[in-house]
Design an enzyme around this catalytic site. Structure first.
Site, PDB file in Angstrom:
ATOM      1  N   ARG A  34      13.638  27.086  -8.412  1.00 48.36           N
ATOM      2  CA  ARG A  34      13.259  27.346  -9.782  1.00 48.36           C
ATOM      3  C   ARG A  34      12.221  26.647 -10.202  1.00 48.36           C
ATOM      4  O   ARG A  34      11.413  27.143 -11.180  1.00 48.36           O
ATOM      5  CB  ARG A  34      14.699  26.985 -10.752  1.00 48.36           C
ATOM      6  CG  ARG A  34      15.946  27.598 -10.647  1.00 48.36           C
ATOM      7  CD  ARG A  34      16.757  27.366 -11.545  1.00 48.36           C
ATOM      8  NE  ARG A  34      18.058  28.344 -11.424  1.00 48.36           N
ATOM      9  CZ  ARG A  34      19.107  28.392 -12.229  1.00 48.36           C
ATOM     10  NH1 ARG A  34      19.276  27.791 -13.301  1.00 48.36           N
ATOM     11  NH2 ARG A  34      19.999  29.068 -12.094  1.00 48.36           N
ATOM     12  N   ASP A 144      20.059  20.687 -29.882  1.00 52.88           N
ATOM     13  CA  ASP A 144      19.849  21.252 -28.445  1.00 52.88           C
ATOM     14  C   ASP A 144      18.864  20.061 -28.177  1.00 52.88           C
ATOM     15  O   ASP A 144      18.145  19.643 -28.876  1.00 52.88           O
ATOM     16  CB  ASP A 144      19.577  22.648 -28.208  1.00 52.88           C
ATOM     17  CG  ASP A 144      19.776  22.919 -26.900  1.00 52.88           C
ATOM     18  OD1 ASP A 144      20.726  23.590 -26.654  1.00 52.88           O
ATOM     19  OD2 ASP A 144      18.917  22.636 -25.843  1.00 52.88           O
TER      20      ASP A 144
END
Length: 270
Positions: A34, A144
């Site tokens: 990734r 978040d």
């Protein structure tokens, strides 16, 4: 292709776990796959160079981008619908009765990602409390760790596919088409959610105790001690009689959990 050495892998996953609670100690291949393309695009010549920069803490945005790459922010409206059914039938009538005088409720979407969860909760709040006389403060705190996903949540763009589980009347009432089968939320919905950046590893010191905390599909990345410590902080931040919702793919340790089990993925501070 860049190579992630065992030493650099250990440095990176240890840093991530210590600072953000995310356990990637068995995810060397995921980290490599990734991050490699991004590192090459950014001009890094090695993982060592990149990890040195991450650990230095000089660029918080770089850390945010990395965490987005390594964790899955997949979500959609009406995800785990059983939770919303329980919210509608059980919790909202309780809150209406409990807060009949102050007409102010406190709900936290912890790990809100791109905003679907807090906006979805807001729809239920709007539907329920609009039928009750008086003005109610139903604003939701949504947090978040990633500023990037918070930015997208505050100015959202949702596909028609992500709205498909919502009642058609809600799609019409709470969403505004902006072209190419893409929608944003109505002003009324937007104003009902307060977005803030927050690291769940930090102490929880908000102004009010919460009637309801949603933390769904977030703790799947945490090891048992980290999860137990976070659940204890959630418990301390929850008002008596308040609820904690977790994801259906998650579980809490029966021996260490201070909340009482109600039904799958729903707990209560008795």
């Amino acid at each position: 292709m860049l190579t992630l050495s065992d030493g650099d892998f250990n440095r990176l996953y240890t840093y991530i776990q210590q600072h953000y609670g995310i356990n990637l100690s068995h995810k060397k291949q995921l980290i490599t796959s990734r991050l490699t393309n991004m590192l090459q695009q950014k001009g890094f010549h090695s993982f060592t160079e990149y990890i040195d920069e991450i650990i230095s803490g000089k660029d918080p945005e770089m850390v945010s981008v990395m965490l987005n790459k390594l964790t899955t922010n997949y979500t959609y409206f009406m995800r785990e619908k059983e939770h919303f059914d329980f919210l509608q039938k059980q919790i909202l009538p309780e809150l209406a009765n409990k807060h009949s005088r102050d007409r102010s409720i406190a709900i936290w979407s912890a790990g809100c990602s791109s905003g679907e969860e807090p906006y979805n909760i807001s729809m239920y709040l709007k539907e329920y409390f609009s039928a009750i006389p008086g003005s109610w403060d139903t604003r939701i705190l949504a947090t978040d760790i990633s500023q990037r996903v918070l930015d997208s949540a505050m100015d959202p763009r949702y596909s028609l596919e992500s709205l498909k589980e919502l009642p058609p009347s809600w799609q019409e009432r709470y969403f505004v088409p902006i072209g190419d089968k893409t929608y944003t939320v109505s002003d009324a919905l937007r104003k009902n959610v307060i977005f803030r950046s927050f690291n769940l590893m930090d102490p929880i010191h908000f102004r009010k105790k919460f009637d309801l905390i949603f933390c769904r599909n977030v703790m799947i990345y945490f090891d048992r001690p980290t999860k137990a410590a976070l659940v204890r902080r959630f418990y301390d931040a929850t008002a008596p009689g308040g609820y904690l919702f977790i994801g259906h793919s998650e579980s809490l340790d029966k021996e260490s959990c201070p909340f009482s089990y109600i039904e799958p993925a729903i707990y209560r501070k008795i």
